[in-house]
Design an enzyme around this catalytic site. Structure first.
Site, mmCIF file in Angstrom:
data_model
loop_
_atom_site.group_PDB
_atom_site.id
_atom_site.type_symbol
_atom_site.label_atom_id
_atom_site.label_comp_id
_atom_site.label_asym_id
_atom_site.label_seq_id
_atom_site.Cartn_x
_atom_site.Cartn_y
_atom_site.Cartn_z
ATOM 1 C CB CYS A 4 -0.928 0.005 1.214
ATOM 2 S SG CYS A 4 -1.778 1.589 1.436
ATOM 3 C CB CYS A 7 0.844 1.222 4.422
ATOM 4 S SG CYS A 7 -0.842 0.897 5.011
ATOM 5 C CG HIS A 46 -4.625 -0.639 4.718
ATOM 6 N ND1 HIS A 46 -4.050 0.110 3.707
ATOM 7 C CD2 HIS A 46 -5.538 -1.440 4.128
ATOM 8 C CE1 HIS A 46 -4.586 -0.238 2.558
ATOM 9 N NE2 HIS A 46 -5.489 -1.181 2.770
ATOM 10 C CG HIS A 98 -6.898 9.290 0.334
ATOM 11 N ND1 HIS A 98 -7.010 8.005 -0.152
ATOM 12 C CD2 HIS A 98 -7.119 10.106 -0.727
ATOM 13 C CE1 HIS A 98 -7.254 8.038 -1.452
ATOM 14 N NE2 HIS A 98 -7.345 9.306 -1.822
HETATM 15 P P1 DGP Z 1 -7.444 9.575 -4.949
HETATM 16 O O1 DGP Z 1 -7.318 9.707 -6.434
HETATM 17 O O2 DGP Z 1 -8.705 10.214 -4.383
HETATM 18 O O3 DGP Z 1 -7.262 8.143 -4.535
HETATM 19 O O4 DGP Z 1 -6.253 10.413 -4.346
HETATM 20 C C1 DGP Z 1 -4.954 9.938 -4.309
HETATM 21 C C2 DGP Z 1 -4.062 11.142 -4.248
HETATM 22 O O5 DGP Z 1 -2.778 10.699 -3.853
HETATM 23 C C3 DGP Z 1 -3.888 11.880 -5.558
HETATM 24 O O6 DGP Z 1 -4.414 13.207 -5.422
HETATM 25 C C4 DGP Z 1 -2.392 11.932 -5.798
HETATM 26 C C5 DGP Z 1 -1.823 11.539 -4.461
HETATM 27 N N1 DGP Z 1 -0.593 10.763 -4.537
HETATM 28 C C6 DGP Z 1 -0.390 9.633 -5.265
HETATM 29 N N2 DGP Z 1 0.856 9.183 -5.077
HETATM 30 C C7 DGP Z 1 1.448 10.034 -4.193
HETATM 31 C C8 DGP Z 1 2.747 10.091 -3.610
HETATM 32 O O7 DGP Z 1 3.631 9.250 -3.829
HETATM 33 N N3 DGP Z 1 2.993 11.129 -2.767
HETATM 34 C C9 DGP Z 1 2.058 12.081 -2.492
HETATM 35 N N4 DGP Z 1 2.399 13.063 -1.659
HETATM 36 N N5 DGP Z 1 0.819 12.057 -3.019
HETATM 37 C C10 DGP Z 1 0.534 11.043 -3.868
#
Ligand code: DGP
Length: 112
Positions: A4, A7, A46, A98
């Site tokens: 994950c 996580c 989680h 989230h």
């Molecule tokens: P959702 O699409 O609602 O599942 O939102 C997931 C969010 O997570 C998306 O806005 C981009 C963010 N995201 C994805 N990978 C990473 C990462 O490696 N670091 C950070 N800070 N955010 C991430």
């Protein structure tokens, strides 16, 4: 949970720009911001999505919202939007519960 992304971020195995942490909650800046301020607030436990919240695990959801209120004050967010995409068709791409906290611009309603 192994495999994950969020996580791994909580564990520090993947770097993130942390803005808040306590025993139940971790908050960090979204890698792909959709507003001048875009923070992700996640429970350390989680849980796959909002659809998997139960009486037994919902306390951490309340803790997330306590953290959001604190961040609103601490970062001076003013008005903000809290979003949780639940399921792929609703835009969920990371399957660890989230809350997106978006601030710093006017928000349209309904969202696209
Ligand atoms: P959702 O699409 O609602 O599942 O939102 C997931 C969010 O997570 C998306 O806005 C981009 C963010 N995201 C994805 N990978 C990473 C990462 O490696 N670091 C950070 N800070 N955010 C991430």
């Amino acid at each position: 949970m192994s495999g994950c992304l969020f996580c791994s971020i909580i564990a520090g195995d993947i770097p993130s720009e942390k803005v808040y942490e306590d025993d139940a909650v971790y908050a960090f800046r979204d890698i792909s911001p959709q507003a001048p301020v875009h923070i992700l607030v996640i429970p350390k436990e989680h849980i796959e999505s909002a659809a998997r919240v139960t009486k037994d695990n919902s306390a951490c959801v309340a803790r997330c919202f306590e953290a959001i209120a604190l961040l609103g004050e601490k970062l001076g967010l003013g008005d903000y939007r809290v979003v949780s995409n639940c399921g792929a068709r609703a835009g969920q791409s990371v399957f660890h519960l989230h809350f997106h906290v978006l601030a710093g611009r006017d928000m349209a309603w309904p969202p696209g």
